[in-house]
Design a protein around this motif. Sequence first.
Motif, PDB file in Angstrom:
ATOM      1  N   ASP A  15      29.488  85.317 -11.521  1.00 58.81           N
ATOM      2  CA  ASP A  15      29.906  84.431 -12.613  1.00 58.81           C
ATOM      3  C   ASP A  15      28.376  84.311 -13.313  1.00 58.81           C
ATOM      4  OD1 ASP A  15      32.600  84.264 -11.981  1.00 58.81           O
ATOM      5  OD2 ASP A  15      32.395  82.229 -11.165  1.00 58.81           O
ATOM      6  N   TYR A  16      28.246  84.617 -14.516  1.00 59.87           N
ATOM      7  CA  TYR A  16      27.090  84.348 -15.316  1.00 59.87           C
ATOM      8  C   TYR A  16      27.118  83.055 -16.060  1.00 59.87           C
ATOM      9  CZ  TYR A  16      23.208  85.857 -18.266  1.00 59.87           C
ATOM     10  OH  TYR A  16      21.929  86.126 -18.996  1.00 59.87           O
ATOM     11  N   ILE A  17      28.092  82.694 -16.671  1.00 61.23           N
ATOM     12  CA  ILE A  17      28.305  81.453 -17.245  1.00 61.23           C
ATOM     13  C   ILE A  17      29.555  81.044 -17.032  1.00 61.23           C
ATOM     14  CG2 ILE A  17      28.267  80.081 -19.634  1.00 61.23           C
ATOM     15  CD1 ILE A  17      26.897  82.648 -20.955  1.00 61.23           C
ATOM     16  N   VAL A  18      29.622  79.581 -16.645  1.00 63.53           N
ATOM     17  CA  VAL A  18      31.017  78.971 -16.351  1.00 63.53           C
ATOM     18  C   VAL A  18      30.971  77.721 -16.930  1.00 63.53           C
ATOM     19  CG1 VAL A  18      32.386  77.992 -14.454  1.00 63.53           C
ATOM     20  CG2 VAL A  18      30.851  79.859 -13.810  1.00 63.53           C
ATOM     21  N   GLY A  19      31.851  77.454 -17.939  1.00 63.37           N
ATOM     22  CA  GLY A  19      32.062  76.095 -18.577  1.00 63.37           C
ATOM     23  C   GLY A  19      30.939  75.890 -19.581  1.00 63.37           C
ATOM     24  N   GLN A  20      30.145  75.032 -19.723  1.00 61.67           N
ATOM     25  CA  GLN A  20      29.045  74.365 -20.235  1.00 61.67           C
ATOM     26  C   GLN A  20      29.728  74.462 -21.768  1.00 61.67           C
ATOM     27  OE1 GLN A  20      25.067  76.140 -19.537  1.00 61.67           O
ATOM     28  NE2 GLN A  20      26.000  77.048 -17.356  1.00 61.67           N
ATOM     29  N   GLY A  21      30.938  74.005 -22.197  1.00 62.08           N
ATOM     30  CA  GLY A  21      31.378  74.103 -23.514  1.00 62.08           C
ATOM     31  C   GLY A  21      32.322  75.272 -23.792  1.00 62.08           C
TER      32      GLY A  21
ATOM     33  N   ASN B  64      18.299  81.178 -19.385  1.00 62.77           N
ATOM     34  CA  ASN B  64      19.432  80.919 -18.967  1.00 62.77           C
ATOM     35  C   ASN B  64      20.014  79.652 -19.615  1.00 62.77           C
ATOM     36  OD1 ASN B  64      19.818  83.027 -17.502  1.00 62.77           O
ATOM     37  ND2 ASN B  64      18.990  82.266 -15.603  1.00 62.77           N
ATOM     38  N   GLN B  65      19.488  79.028 -20.484  1.00 60.71           N
ATOM     39  CA  GLN B  65      19.899  77.953 -21.396  1.00 60.71           C
ATOM     40  C   GLN B  65      21.063  78.265 -22.186  1.00 60.71           C
ATOM     41  OE1 GLN B  65      16.401  76.591 -23.262  1.00 60.71           O
ATOM     42  NE2 GLN B  65      15.806  75.140 -21.535  1.00 60.71           N
ATOM     43  N   LEU B  66      22.139  77.546 -22.277  1.00 57.58           N
ATOM     44  CA  LEU B  66      23.228  77.644 -23.169  1.00 57.58           C
ATOM     45  C   LEU B  66      23.219  76.592 -24.241  1.00 57.58           C
ATOM     46  CD1 LEU B  66      25.952  79.666 -23.398  1.00 57.58           C
ATOM     47  CD2 LEU B  66      27.078  77.678 -22.162  1.00 57.58           C
ATOM     48  N   ALA B  67      23.301  77.215 -25.317  1.00 58.56           N
ATOM     49  CA  ALA B  67      23.174  76.116 -26.552  1.00 58.56           C
ATOM     50  C   ALA B  67      24.344  76.575 -27.530  1.00 58.56           C
ATOM     51  CB  ALA B  67      21.875  75.968 -26.879  1.00 58.56           C
ATOM     52  N   LEU B  68      24.788  75.588 -28.395  1.00 59.38           N
ATOM     53  CA  LEU B  68      25.718  75.897 -29.315  1.00 59.38           C
ATOM     54  C   LEU B  68      24.677  76.509 -30.633  1.00 59.38           C
ATOM     55  CD1 LEU B  68      28.437  75.600 -30.849  1.00 59.38           C
ATOM     56  CD2 LEU B  68      27.605  73.309 -31.773  1.00 59.38           C
TER      57      LEU B  68
END
Length: 183
Positions: free
Chosen positions: A131-137, A169-173
């Motif tokens: 899993d690379y990204i889970v949730g976080q929007g 690895n920061q997730l942002a809108l």
Amino acid sequence: GVPRDVHDVVPGDAIAVGPNGDIFGCPGRGIETLIRITPNGERSIFAQGHGSPTGIDFDSKGNLFVVNYRQNNVVKLTPQGEASVFASGLNGPAHLVINRADDLFVSEFGANFSANGRTVVKILPDGTMTDYIVGQGLQDVIGLALDEEENLYVGNWQSGRIYKKTGTNQLALFADVNGAVNQ
């Protein structure tokens, strides 16, 4: 099913340009056929038997990877058209992109049109899946794109939000387009 004629197949869910300039398309929506269109416009069936192919991309070796939504897997097609399941057990995989290292990133929309997918899976060239990204929007994720710096963009279908994941690895809108975002 199988279309009556190769001209009945419209590459509606994804297209990719092959190493020699051919365009490959997957129609999604239950049609199990992948098509090839040459630069001079000739159309042919490249592969059949896929379960709602909704995303395709090429690796650096010329292999075509196909996301099969209904079969919850990713299939690898060699340049000669030989197929093998590359990854399975996904939750309604919807789209994929491949980076320069030949890592695959696969969005999970949610099986059976549930729209509960909140994950982007990373699959290494050896088939290892994490899993690379889970949730976080993220919700009902479909569309994926990579930019020149290999930042990953992830589209949420119904909310119209596009997120950007940087190399840190920061997730942002990134954007809210106030409407559906598909492939």
